[in-house]
Motif scaffolding. Structure first.
Motif, PDB file in Angstrom:
ATOM      1  N   LEU A 118       0.857  -1.181   0.000  1.00  0.00           N
ATOM      2  CA  LEU A 118       0.000   0.000   0.000  1.00  0.00           C
ATOM      3  C   LEU A 118       0.895   1.233   0.000  1.00  0.00           C
ATOM      4  CD1 LEU A 118      -2.944   1.055   0.358  1.00  0.00           C
ATOM      5  CD2 LEU A 118      -2.551   0.978   2.803  1.00  0.00           C
ATOM      6  N   THR A 119       0.608   2.202  -0.890  1.00  0.00           N
ATOM      7  CA  THR A 119       1.408   3.425  -0.945  1.00  0.00           C
ATOM      8  C   THR A 119       0.539   4.588  -1.407  1.00  0.00           C
ATOM      9  OG1 THR A 119       3.502   4.362  -1.687  1.00  0.00           O
ATOM     10  CG2 THR A 119       2.211   3.193  -3.336  1.00  0.00           C
ATOM     11  N   THR A 120       1.074   5.774  -1.339  1.00  0.00           N
ATOM     12  CA  THR A 120       0.393   6.983  -1.790  1.00  0.00           C
ATOM     13  C   THR A 120       1.212   7.597  -2.914  1.00  0.00           C
ATOM     14  OG1 THR A 120      -0.510   7.370   0.406  1.00  0.00           O
ATOM     15  CG2 THR A 120      -0.476   9.239  -1.096  1.00  0.00           C
ATOM     16  N   ILE A 121       0.536   7.932  -4.021  1.00  0.00           N
ATOM     17  CA  ILE A 121       1.206   8.550  -5.163  1.00  0.00           C
ATOM     18  C   ILE A 121       0.709   9.989  -5.280  1.00  0.00           C
ATOM     19  CG2 ILE A 121       1.676   8.424  -7.630  1.00  0.00           C
ATOM     20  CD1 ILE A 121       0.907   5.457  -7.511  1.00  0.00           C
ATOM     21  N   PRO A 122       1.586  10.970  -5.064  1.00  0.00           N
ATOM     22  CA  PRO A 122       1.183  12.378  -5.156  1.00  0.00           C
ATOM     23  C   PRO A 122       1.308  12.912  -6.586  1.00  0.00           C
ATOM     24  CG  PRO A 122       3.382  12.236  -4.247  1.00  0.00           C
ATOM     25  CD  PRO A 122       2.933  10.825  -4.518  1.00  0.00           C
ATOM     26  N   PHE A 123       0.335  13.730  -6.994  1.00  0.00           N
ATOM     27  CA  PHE A 123       0.324  14.365  -8.308  1.00  0.00           C
ATOM     28  C   PHE A 123       0.085  15.858  -8.149  1.00  0.00           C
ATOM     29  CE2 PHE A 123      -1.104  10.021  -9.214  1.00  0.00           C
ATOM     30  CZ  PHE A 123      -0.292   9.685 -10.286  1.00  0.00           C
ATOM     31  N   ILE A 124       0.472  16.625  -9.163  1.00  0.00           N
ATOM     32  CA  ILE A 124       0.167  18.046  -9.197  1.00  0.00           C
ATOM     33  C   ILE A 124      -0.241  18.418 -10.619  1.00  0.00           C
ATOM     34  CG2 ILE A 124       2.575  18.716  -9.595  1.00  0.00           C
ATOM     35  CD1 ILE A 124       1.968  21.226  -7.845  1.00  0.00           C
ATOM     36  N   CYS A 125      -1.295  19.242 -10.702  1.00  0.00           N
ATOM     37  CA  CYS A 125      -1.799  19.744 -11.984  1.00  0.00           C
ATOM     38  C   CYS A 125      -1.573  21.251 -11.967  1.00  0.00           C
ATOM     39  CB  CYS A 125      -3.284  19.416 -12.130  1.00  0.00           C
ATOM     40  SG  CYS A 125      -4.095  20.270 -13.477  1.00  0.00           S
ATOM     41  N   TYR A 126      -0.623  21.720 -12.775  1.00  0.00           N
ATOM     42  CA  TYR A 126      -0.262  23.140 -12.750  1.00  0.00           C
ATOM     43  C   TYR A 126      -1.326  24.035 -13.379  1.00  0.00           C
ATOM     44  CZ  TYR A 126       4.257  22.054 -10.831  1.00  0.00           C
ATOM     45  OH  TYR A 126       5.254  21.631  -9.989  1.00  0.00           O
ATOM     46  N   GLU A 127      -2.179  23.476 -14.244  1.00  0.00           N
ATOM     47  CA  GLU A 127      -3.270  24.278 -14.811  1.00  0.00           C
ATOM     48  C   GLU A 127      -4.282  24.654 -13.737  1.00  0.00           C
ATOM     49  OE1 GLU A 127      -3.751  22.756 -19.344  1.00  0.00           O
ATOM     50  OE2 GLU A 127      -4.492  21.431 -17.781  1.00  0.00           O
ATOM     51  N   GLY A 128      -4.454  23.786 -12.749  1.00  0.00           N
ATOM     52  CA  GLY A 128      -5.334  24.084 -11.629  1.00  0.00           C
ATOM     53  C   GLY A 128      -6.788  23.699 -11.817  1.00  0.00           C
ATOM     54  N   PHE A 129      -7.118  22.921 -12.863  1.00  0.00           N
ATOM     55  CA  PHE A 129      -8.513  22.526 -13.060  1.00  0.00           C
ATOM     56  C   PHE A 129      -8.599  21.248 -13.887  1.00  0.00           C
ATOM     57  CE2 PHE A 129      -7.306  25.410 -16.425  1.00  0.00           C
ATOM     58  CZ  PHE A 129      -7.755  24.783 -17.577  1.00  0.00           C
ATOM     59  N   TRP A 130      -9.783  20.630 -13.837  1.00  0.00           N
ATOM     60  CA  TRP A 130     -10.080  19.425 -14.616  1.00  0.00           C
ATOM     61  C   TRP A 130     -10.754  19.836 -15.920  1.00  0.00           C
ATOM     62  CZ3 TRP A 130      -8.696  14.567 -12.917  1.00  0.00           C
ATOM     63  CH2 TRP A 130      -8.277  14.479 -11.589  1.00  0.00           C
ATOM     64  N   ARG A 131     -10.532  19.085 -16.968  1.00  0.00           N
ATOM     65  CA  ARG A 131     -11.145  19.321 -18.276  1.00  0.00           C
ATOM     66  C   ARG A 131     -12.133  18.214 -18.589  1.00  0.00           C
ATOM     67  NH1 ARG A 131      -7.933  22.544 -21.742  1.00  0.00           N
ATOM     68  NH2 ARG A 131      -5.986  23.171 -20.777  1.00  0.00           N
TER      69      ARG A 131
END
Length: 152
Positions: A118-131
């Motif tokens: 079990l692990t945690t995968i961190p992500f970042i979206c620089y646009e700041g929104f979902w499409r």
């Protein structure tokens, strides 16, 4: 509330590696977009003028569970790239362009990620929104004297 059990990042899915999203309690709350940051221009002796708004980057992390043993380098090559990739939950109608943002920590034996890890995968979206995911339509045999709306 809708739960998702798989996601696609780039050209591969979590389930391709024997993984699933680990949902527990309130851990599945999703942020729609980043925080708005209002930009103003200060004019001496006049005040401020509103110049625009931008969204701060959207950060999220996925708790994942692997039900089989896999090579650590396989998952690292998929997740730890140096470019943005399309991130989408399987069964959802939106995506974002994200990049890996942190550190992968697994139970590793030799060069393999242990079964039931079990692990945690961190992500970042620089646009700041979902499409929204849009399905392209192809016109194979156009009809004469009929208008077609094309949106780019």
């Amino acid at each position: 509330m809708k739960y998702y059990y798989d996601f696609k990042f780039g050209d591969k899915k979590l389930s391709d590696f024997g993984g699933t999203i680990y949902n527990s309690g309130d851990s599945f709350k999703r942020t729609i977009g980043g925080e708005p940051e209002h930009i103003t221009l200060s004019i001496p002796n006049k005040g401020e003028i509103y110049y625009g708004t931008k969204l701060t980057p959207l950060q999220f992390e996925e708790s994942v569970y692997f039900d089989r043993t896999i090579k650590g380098i396989e998952i690292a090559n998929w997740i730890c790239g140096d470019e943005e990739k399309r991130f989408e939950y399987i069964g959802d109608n939106k995506y974002c362009n994200a990049v890996y943002n942190g550190r992968l920590e697994f139970n590793i034996y030799g060069d393999e990620v242990e079964c039931k890890s079990l692990t945690t995968i961190p992500f970042i979206c620089y646009e700041g929104f979902w499409r929204a995911i849009e399905t392209p339509q192809t016109i194979d045999s156009p009809t004469i004297n009929q208008g077609y709306e094309i949106v780019g």
